[in-house]
Design a protein around this motif. Structure first.
Motif, PDB file in Angstrom:
ATOM      1  N   ALA A 155       0.826  -1.204   0.000  1.00  0.00           N
ATOM      2  CA  ALA A 155       0.000   0.000   0.000  1.00  0.00           C
ATOM      3  C   ALA A 155       0.862   1.257   0.000  1.00  0.00           C
ATOM      4  O   ALA A 155       0.552   2.248  -0.684  1.00  0.00           O
ATOM      5  CB  ALA A 155      -0.933  -0.015   1.213  1.00  0.00           C
ATOM      6  N   GLU A 156       1.951   1.221   0.748  1.00  0.00           N
ATOM      7  CA  GLU A 156       2.879   2.358   0.805  1.00  0.00           C
ATOM      8  C   GLU A 156       3.514   2.612  -0.557  1.00  0.00           C
ATOM      9  O   GLU A 156       3.606   3.755  -1.019  1.00  0.00           O
ATOM     10  CB  GLU A 156       3.952   2.067   1.851  1.00  0.00           C
ATOM     11  CG  GLU A 156       5.021   3.134   1.977  1.00  0.00           C
ATOM     12  CD  GLU A 156       6.130   2.702   2.930  1.00  0.00           C
ATOM     13  OE1 GLU A 156       7.299   3.017   2.657  1.00  0.00           O
ATOM     14  OE2 GLU A 156       5.815   2.033   3.947  1.00  0.00           O
ATOM     15  N   GLU A 157       3.954   1.535  -1.226  1.00  0.00           N
ATOM     16  CA  GLU A 157       4.598   1.678  -2.524  1.00  0.00           C
ATOM     17  C   GLU A 157       3.611   2.160  -3.591  1.00  0.00           C
ATOM     18  O   GLU A 157       3.979   2.934  -4.478  1.00  0.00           O
ATOM     19  CB  GLU A 157       5.233   0.351  -2.959  1.00  0.00           C
ATOM     20  CG  GLU A 157       6.450  -0.046  -2.140  1.00  0.00           C
ATOM     21  CD  GLU A 157       7.624   0.905  -2.346  1.00  0.00           C
ATOM     22  OE1 GLU A 157       7.737   1.510  -3.433  1.00  0.00           O
ATOM     23  OE2 GLU A 157       8.427   1.057  -1.408  1.00  0.00           O
ATOM     24  N   ILE A 158       2.361   1.687  -3.530  1.00  0.00           N
ATOM     25  CA  ILE A 158       1.354   2.132  -4.502  1.00  0.00           C
ATOM     26  C   ILE A 158       1.131   3.637  -4.360  1.00  0.00           C
ATOM     27  O   ILE A 158       1.013   4.365  -5.356  1.00  0.00           O
ATOM     28  CB  ILE A 158       0.032   1.359  -4.308  1.00  0.00           C
ATOM     29  CG1 ILE A 158       0.221  -0.115  -4.704  1.00  0.00           C
ATOM     30  CG2 ILE A 158      -1.077   1.976  -5.162  1.00  0.00           C
ATOM     31  CD1 ILE A 158      -0.946  -0.999  -4.332  1.00  0.00           C
ATOM     32  N   LYS A 159       1.109   4.110  -3.136  1.00  0.00           N
ATOM     33  CA  LYS A 159       0.929   5.547  -2.913  1.00  0.00           C
ATOM     34  C   LYS A 159       2.125   6.333  -3.445  1.00  0.00           C
ATOM     35  O   LYS A 159       1.963   7.373  -4.100  1.00  0.00           O
ATOM     36  CB  LYS A 159       0.742   5.826  -1.415  1.00  0.00           C
ATOM     37  CG  LYS A 159       0.481   7.297  -1.105  1.00  0.00           C
ATOM     38  CD  LYS A 159       0.222   7.519   0.374  1.00  0.00           C
ATOM     39  CE  LYS A 159      -0.034   8.998   0.668  1.00  0.00           C
ATOM     40  NZ  LYS A 159      -0.283   9.235   2.115  1.00  0.00           N
ATOM     41  N   GLU A 160       3.350   5.841  -3.179  1.00  0.00           N
ATOM     42  CA  GLU A 160       4.557   6.541  -3.606  1.00  0.00           C
ATOM     43  C   GLU A 160       4.739   6.513  -5.123  1.00  0.00           C
ATOM     44  O   GLU A 160       5.092   7.520  -5.735  1.00  0.00           O
ATOM     45  CB  GLU A 160       5.791   5.931  -2.942  1.00  0.00           C
ATOM     46  CG  GLU A 160       5.888   6.194  -1.443  1.00  0.00           C
ATOM     47  CD  GLU A 160       7.083   5.501  -0.805  1.00  0.00           C
ATOM     48  OE1 GLU A 160       7.840   4.830  -1.549  1.00  0.00           O
ATOM     49  OE2 GLU A 160       7.255   5.610   0.418  1.00  0.00           O
ATOM     50  N   GLU A 161       4.509   5.344  -5.740  1.00  0.00           N
ATOM     51  CA  GLU A 161       4.834   5.176  -7.148  1.00  0.00           C
ATOM     52  C   GLU A 161       3.668   5.502  -8.078  1.00  0.00           C
ATOM     53  O   GLU A 161       3.882   5.877  -9.233  1.00  0.00           O
ATOM     54  CB  GLU A 161       5.329   3.752  -7.419  1.00  0.00           C
ATOM     55  CG  GLU A 161       6.640   3.422  -6.713  1.00  0.00           C
ATOM     56  CD  GLU A 161       7.325   2.191  -7.268  1.00  0.00           C
ATOM     57  OE1 GLU A 161       6.780   1.574  -8.205  1.00  0.00           O
ATOM     58  OE2 GLU A 161       8.406   1.846  -6.765  1.00  0.00           O
ATOM     59  N   LEU A 164      -2.011   6.430  -5.632  1.00  0.00           N
ATOM     60  CA  LEU A 164      -3.338   5.966  -5.251  1.00  0.00           C
ATOM     61  C   LEU A 164      -3.340   5.488  -3.803  1.00  0.00           C
ATOM     62  O   LEU A 164      -2.413   4.811  -3.371  1.00  0.00           O
ATOM     63  CB  LEU A 164      -3.792   4.814  -6.164  1.00  0.00           C
ATOM     64  CG  LEU A 164      -4.001   5.157  -7.643  1.00  0.00           C
ATOM     65  CD1 LEU A 164      -4.298   3.892  -8.438  1.00  0.00           C
ATOM     66  CD2 LEU A 164      -5.132   6.170  -7.816  1.00  0.00           C
ATOM     67  N   GLU A 165      -4.391   5.840  -3.070  1.00  0.00           N
ATOM     68  CA  GLU A 165      -4.570   5.373  -1.701  1.00  0.00           C
ATOM     69  C   GLU A 165      -5.291   4.027  -1.737  1.00  0.00           C
ATOM     70  O   GLU A 165      -6.424   3.935  -2.212  1.00  0.00           O
ATOM     71  CB  GLU A 165      -5.387   6.383  -0.890  1.00  0.00           C
ATOM     72  CG  GLU A 165      -4.703   7.730  -0.706  1.00  0.00           C
ATOM     73  CD  GLU A 165      -3.788   7.765   0.501  1.00  0.00           C
ATOM     74  OE1 GLU A 165      -3.683   6.727   1.193  1.00  0.00           O
ATOM     75  OE2 GLU A 165      -3.180   8.825   0.748  1.00  0.00           O
ATOM     76  N   VAL A 166      -4.637   2.985  -1.233  1.00  0.00           N
ATOM     77  CA  VAL A 166      -5.197   1.637  -1.294  1.00  0.00           C
ATOM     78  C   VAL A 166      -5.302   1.068   0.120  1.00  0.00           C
ATOM     79  O   VAL A 166      -4.276   0.897   0.793  1.00  0.00           O
ATOM     80  CB  VAL A 166      -4.322   0.706  -2.160  1.00  0.00           C
ATOM     81  CG1 VAL A 166      -4.889  -0.711  -2.160  1.00  0.00           C
ATOM     82  CG2 VAL A 166      -4.213   1.240  -3.578  1.00  0.00           C
ATOM     83  N   PRO A 167      -6.515   0.760   0.600  1.00  0.00           N
ATOM     84  CA  PRO A 167      -6.636   0.104   1.912  1.00  0.00           C
ATOM     85  C   PRO A 167      -5.973  -1.271   1.887  1.00  0.00           C
ATOM     86  O   PRO A 167      -6.134  -2.032   0.926  1.00  0.00           O
ATOM     87  CB  PRO A 167      -8.152  -0.021   2.104  1.00  0.00           C
ATOM     88  CG  PRO A 167      -8.757   0.962   1.146  1.00  0.00           C
ATOM     89  CD  PRO A 167      -7.821   1.034  -0.014  1.00  0.00           C
ATOM     90  N   GLN A 168      -5.212  -1.586   2.926  1.00  0.00           N
ATOM     91  CA  GLN A 168      -4.548  -2.891   2.987  1.00  0.00           C
ATOM     92  C   GLN A 168      -5.545  -4.035   2.850  1.00  0.00           C
ATOM     93  O   GLN A 168      -5.224  -5.080   2.274  1.00  0.00           O
ATOM     94  CB  GLN A 168      -3.790  -3.032   4.306  1.00  0.00           C
ATOM     95  CG  GLN A 168      -2.609  -2.106   4.459  1.00  0.00           C
ATOM     96  CD  GLN A 168      -1.832  -2.379   5.734  1.00  0.00           C
ATOM     97  OE1 GLN A 168      -1.689  -3.533   6.154  1.00  0.00           O
ATOM     98  NE2 GLN A 168      -1.345  -1.340   6.379  1.00  0.00           N
ATOM     99  N   SER A 169      -6.744  -3.832   3.366  1.00  0.00           N
ATOM    100  CA  SER A 169      -7.746  -4.903   3.360  1.00  0.00           C
ATOM    101  C   SER A 169      -8.198  -5.277   1.950  1.00  0.00           C
ATOM    102  O   SER A 169      -8.785  -6.342   1.742  1.00  0.00           O
ATOM    103  CB  SER A 169      -8.966  -4.487   4.192  1.00  0.00           C
ATOM    104  OG  SER A 169      -9.544  -3.304   3.671  1.00  0.00           O
TER     105      SER A 169
END
Length: 273
Positions: A155-161, A164-169
């Motif tokens: 989720a952290e990498e998706i936001k950085e790269e 997009l904000e992605v809930p871990q769930s």
């Protein structure tokens, strides 16, 4: 150079350090701890009479650290080392290792709202100097640390790269799902539930996670050609919006991209995702 014996090993396993590496830093380096516990477990399995190496079991005899690269704050980034693994017949196993620990790869599958069968994925285009490339195409990925879960790091990498904000769930671990049905994992070795892209020379393992989402078509289109990445970490990333059915061609040079495509299609075929 200094030498010490690995704790709690018999017979003794000497470890030779480089001048810039301390014993405590090596023993607390997550990648080294994971590799050591994994190889020790695998070697212990040779006690089983059914094991292919039971009659002449191999032992870890010594470890020589050859080079060490550091990240910011004096944190170990990468190690190059040689593990001596032999049996009493003098037979040996190749033990040159680039030790770097795990990474996590993310397959993002996006569909415009109301058009669920129209699927796209996001690939990153960025410099990969180790490959000699300034425009390497791959799925989003990043190195793991010991501070959280695979899903949390993804989720952290998706936001950085990607931005997009992605809930871990909402993340699905495709490698773990695939291995639930794997009945050919010989000897119950304690390997990670992940892809090993270069097991002949590196410990790197890559769990592959999936995020599948319907979004407004305009939002998807806005990702095309977007510039992302942490500039102060040397990341210079351009996003490439690719039809899902074409990602195996667009990312054909990258092993984790091809693995993610194969896992997605295999799990879809078996109704697991």
């Amino acid at each position: 150079m200094s030498t010490f014996n690995l704790p709690n090993t018999s017979p003794a396993v000497p470890v030779t350090l480089t001048d810039d590496l301390e014993k405590d830093k090596l023993l607390t380096f997550p990648a080294f701890r994971t590799w050591l516990s994994t190889i020790q477990h695998s070697l212990a399995l040779q006690a089983d009479p059914q094991h292919v190496f039971h009659e002449s079991p191999y032992q870890l005899r010594s470890i020589k650290i050859q080079a060490c690269d550091y990240f910011g704050g004096g944190r170990i980034g990468f190690l190059k080392m040689k593990a001596e693994v032999t049996n009493d017949k003098g037979e040996w196993l190749p033990g040159g290792i680039f030790l770097r620990g795990g990474s996590v790869g993310m397959l993002l599958v996006l569909s415009p709202k109301g058009f669920k069968d129209e699927k796209y994925t996001i690939l990153t285009v960025q410099p990969r100097i180790a490959a000699g490339s300034l425009a390497f195409v791959e799925i989003p990925a990043g190195m793991l640390d010991d501070s959280g879960t695979f899903a949390g790091k993804a989720a952290e990498e998706i936001k950085e790269e990607v931005g997009l904000e992605v809930p871990q769930s909402e993340l699905v671990d495709m490698t773990a799902l695939a291995m639930e049905a794997n009945t050919t994992d010989a000897g119950e070795e304690n390997l990670q539930k992940a892809v090993y892209p270069s097991s002949g020379g590196s410990d790197e393992f890559v769990p592959l996670l999936l995020w599948e989402k319907e979004m407004e078509r305009k939002e998807i289109e806005q990702l095309k050609g977007k510039l992302t990445g942490l500039r102060d970490h040397g990341e210079k990333i351009t996003l490439h919006l690719c039809p899902l059915q074409d990602m195996w061609k667009a990312g054909a040079r990258d092993g984790k991209t091809l693995a993610a495509f194969a896992l997605y299609n295999g799990l879809k075929k078996e109704g697991k995702i």
